[in-house]
Motif scaffolding. Sequence first.
Motif, PDB file in Angstrom:
ATOM      1  N   ASP A  27       0.891   6.699  -0.366  1.00 40.34           N
ATOM      2  CA  ASP A  27       0.253   5.871   0.673  1.00 40.34           C
ATOM      3  C   ASP A  27       1.211   4.927   1.410  1.00 40.34           C
TER       4      ASP A  27
ATOM      5  N   CYS B  28      -8.810  -0.762  -2.713  1.00 40.14           N
ATOM      6  CA  CYS B  28      -7.426  -0.396  -2.355  1.00 40.14           C
ATOM      7  C   CYS B  28      -6.796   0.458  -3.459  1.00 40.14           C
ATOM      8  N   HIS B  29      -7.623   1.025  -4.310  1.00 36.53           N
ATOM      9  CA  HIS B  29      -7.143   1.872  -5.411  1.00 36.53           C
ATOM     10  C   HIS B  29      -6.113   1.145  -6.285  1.00 36.53           C
TER      11      HIS B  29
ATOM     12  N   VAL C 155     -11.764  -0.630   6.281  1.00 36.76           N
ATOM     13  CA  VAL C 155     -11.486  -0.509   7.716  1.00 36.76           C
ATOM     14  C   VAL C 155     -12.579   0.286   8.411  1.00 36.76           C
TER      15      VAL C 155
ATOM     16  N   ILE D  55       0.077  -2.382   5.807  1.00 30.87           N
ATOM     17  CA  ILE D  55      -1.387  -2.276   5.826  1.00 30.87           C
ATOM     18  C   ILE D  55      -1.851  -1.011   5.109  1.00 30.87           C
ATOM     19  N   ARG D  56      -1.253   0.106   5.422  1.00 30.16           N
ATOM     20  CA  ARG D  56      -1.711   1.350   4.814  1.00 30.16           C
ATOM     21  C   ARG D  56      -1.611   1.283   3.285  1.00 30.16           C
ATOM     22  N   TYR D  57      -0.465   0.837   2.821  1.00 30.96           N
ATOM     23  CA  TYR D  57      -0.247   0.801   1.368  1.00 30.96           C
ATOM     24  C   TYR D  57      -1.165  -0.214   0.690  1.00 30.96           C
ATOM     25  N   MET D  58      -1.210  -1.411   1.253  1.00 33.19           N
ATOM     26  CA  MET D  58      -2.038  -2.465   0.652  1.00 33.19           C
ATOM     27  C   MET D  58      -3.499  -2.051   0.564  1.00 33.19           C
ATOM     28  N   PHE D  59      -3.925  -1.271   1.573  1.00 30.88           N
ATOM     29  CA  PHE D  59      -5.321  -0.831   1.600  1.00 30.88           C
ATOM     30  C   PHE D  59      -5.504   0.488   0.837  1.00 30.88           C
ATOM     31  N   GLY D  60      -4.521   0.869   0.064  1.00 31.10           N
ATOM     32  CA  GLY D  60      -4.636   2.074  -0.751  1.00 31.10           C
ATOM     33  C   GLY D  60      -4.776   3.348   0.068  1.00 31.10           C
ATOM     34  N   GLY D  61      -4.129   3.365   1.245  1.00 34.97           N
ATOM     35  CA  GLY D  61      -4.162   4.566   2.078  1.00 34.97           C
ATOM     36  C   GLY D  61      -5.361   4.622   3.011  1.00 34.97           C
ATOM     37  N   GLU D  62      -6.215   3.587   2.951  1.00 35.66           N
ATOM     38  CA  GLU D  62      -7.441   3.591   3.774  1.00 35.66           C
ATOM     39  C   GLU D  62      -7.181   2.829   5.073  1.00 35.66           C
ATOM     40  N   GLY D  63      -6.424   3.439   5.963  1.00 34.27           N
ATOM     41  CA  GLY D  63      -6.101   2.799   7.241  1.00 34.27           C
ATOM     42  C   GLY D  63      -4.663   3.101   7.602  1.00 34.27           C
TER      43      GLY D  63
ATOM     44  N   LYS E 183      -3.950  -1.076  -5.363  1.00 32.58           N
ATOM     45  CA  LYS E 183      -2.667  -1.414  -4.723  1.00 32.58           C
ATOM     46  C   LYS E 183      -2.702  -2.749  -3.994  1.00 32.58           C
ATOM     47  N   GLY E 184      -3.890  -3.266  -3.756  1.00 32.28           N
ATOM     48  CA  GLY E 184      -3.969  -4.472  -2.931  1.00 32.28           C
ATOM     49  C   GLY E 184      -4.356  -5.716  -3.704  1.00 32.28           C
TER      50      GLY E 184
ATOM     51  N   ASN F 107       5.185  -7.661   7.341  1.00 34.50           N
ATOM     52  CA  ASN F 107       4.088  -7.970   6.416  1.00 34.50           C
ATOM     53  C   ASN F 107       2.779  -7.310   6.797  1.00 34.50           C
ATOM     54  N   GLN F 108       2.612  -7.022   8.089  1.00 35.05           N
ATOM     55  CA  GLN F 108       1.331  -6.431   8.506  1.00 35.05           C
ATOM     56  C   GLN F 108       1.498  -4.925   8.745  1.00 35.05           C
TER      57      GLN F 108
END
Lengths: 337, 318
Positions: B315, B92-93, B104, A106-114, B95-96, A101-102
Amino acid sequence: MPSSASREITYREAVREAMVGAMRNDPEVFLMGEDVGVYGGAFGVSRGMVEEFGEDRVVDTPISEAGYVGLCTGAALMGMRPIAELQFSDFITHCMDQLVNQAAKIRYMFGGEGSVPMVVRTPGGAGTGAAAQHSQSLEAWFVHVPGLKVVMPSTPYDAKGLLLSAIDDQNTVLFYEHKLLYNRKEEVPDEPYRVPIGEARVSREGEDVTIATAGLMHHYALEAADALSGKGVEAEVVDLRTLSPMDHGSIARSVEKTGRLVVVEEDVKTAGWGAEVISRIVEGESFYALDRAPARVAAADVPIPYNRSLETYIRPTPEKVVDAVQSLLDARVGVYA
Amino acid sequence: MQDNGNRVELLKKMLLSRTFDEKVNDLYAEGKVHGTAHFYVGQESVAIGAIAALREGDVITSTHRGHGHAIAFGLDVDRMAAELLGQATGYCHGKGGSMHIADVRAGMLGANGIVGGSMGIACGAGWAFKHRGQDHAVLCFFGEGAANEGIFHESLNLAAIWKLPVVFLCENNQYGMSMSVKKATAVENISDRATAYGMPGVTVSGAELDEVHDAAAEALERARAGEGPTLLEAITYRYLGHSKSDANLYRTREEIAMWRKRDPIQRFAVKLEEEGLLKEEEWRTLEEQSKRRIEEAFEKAQNQPDPKPESALEDVYA
């Protein structure tokens, strides 16, 4: 393969050498796990490392898998390069939330930002009489989780090269070792080198049947191939090395050459990763190259028993691989022959 | 504590957080948002008070009820609104959604859809600061429900043995969905558990922004000084349901009304009036400004294009 500056070392030493090399090179790499310090790890993989890097970088943890894999996830999100060791891959159940879950999402949920550039090393597999909670092969679970990479090297050379690639990787990589591989020796270059994640290797060429496999089972497949050769059957062995992302192209190329496919995997047969190998072949163009239905050699759908003969009975063995290939060759020729 | 200009800013942030969530609640009621969200209404003083004690370089981890944390940390309500509406211009574009808003790079390490899910991550951020020799701290928000998860125990223990610069801030809003804290735990305060980990435990009234701020400031100072983590508990209350599906069957209207009387925003506003920092007519202006800002954010968000469907395949891996 090995360059001039190489020597014979064990799989265990190869894993250690990759970690030591990465840690000398980058102060952000650290190893964390139960008894990885002065004890040297349950299987001795990190022996001597705490003496070189100190307790801040080779970190003994309490028995707290969720806690320290969660910590490593956070440290990775902050740009560090953690390597978490789980003593037995069965203990991965303790940190499923952190991984699935983490770290994986994380990358996907944050839209690639991390991103979470973490490596989780752990020995899987049976054959040691350790029974049902210390012998499982659960790697297919993680093949099923987008966002994770899963590697399972079978040789010391690949162990070193894949671990260095895993540490470099910007994603979370599960690195499956095997208790029965730790003492296996091979020529390994002194220098650091990378084996790319996601590339299979044809370790033996043959015309009659493709055996796709990984990890310890790769060696069983090679033993079986030798035995089959004595009976006039030349098997081509494909060591997948990485289970996710899986190198379907290499498997397909081999199947198109041999027309026959046997998968040898140590996990239980039902919903094992071998099912994915076969599905990709039969749903693609390579289906038409098959002249037999593919077969799987896998563990029986039972927990791993303690008694040696019971354990052997339910596990894949080189003999079972030979039998599976022979039955496949004896089987009625399919409609596409 | 904070300078006077800053105190009015804190009031504005609380208002912004409340207005944001009330707007989202309305949009759900009108069926204009696809998905779900959890509202922070009633708890604003906790996030705004504690986050006001952070310094440049500090980071936070948030929860499923994270809009207030994000606003307090300084995230842009335009991009938050866009994310709630699933737009490409959101944090999150698209996605979240509500439960994964993060920035971050700025140090907002993410809301989290798993109860207790960010507690290990908070330890990792603390580990990174310690390892790099930086005197930054981590503020880890979680609810009292998370205090009964295994990861609570493991995280507090690891942070304590390694003296990680983490402040664990438990927002005790009385209910884990419908489960009352009184039924879910046998200790009086969540902070009583701190003793078991060898760290200080402090309980404050979450309705008092200044109390939260001062306790957080002290705990953060301790963390930065290398003295280790603190378990801080703020007693608070969520006015709205757990999420949009909540019919409030597990609590009474009287109970909700009682907590609303101790509203943290009203209390802080009265305090500022008493301190001569705010006049009654200014208060109305602030409320209107806040409403306008949020209306504007959602209007802008509604006019954004949807993300390209095929971006759903991007992503997964870096």
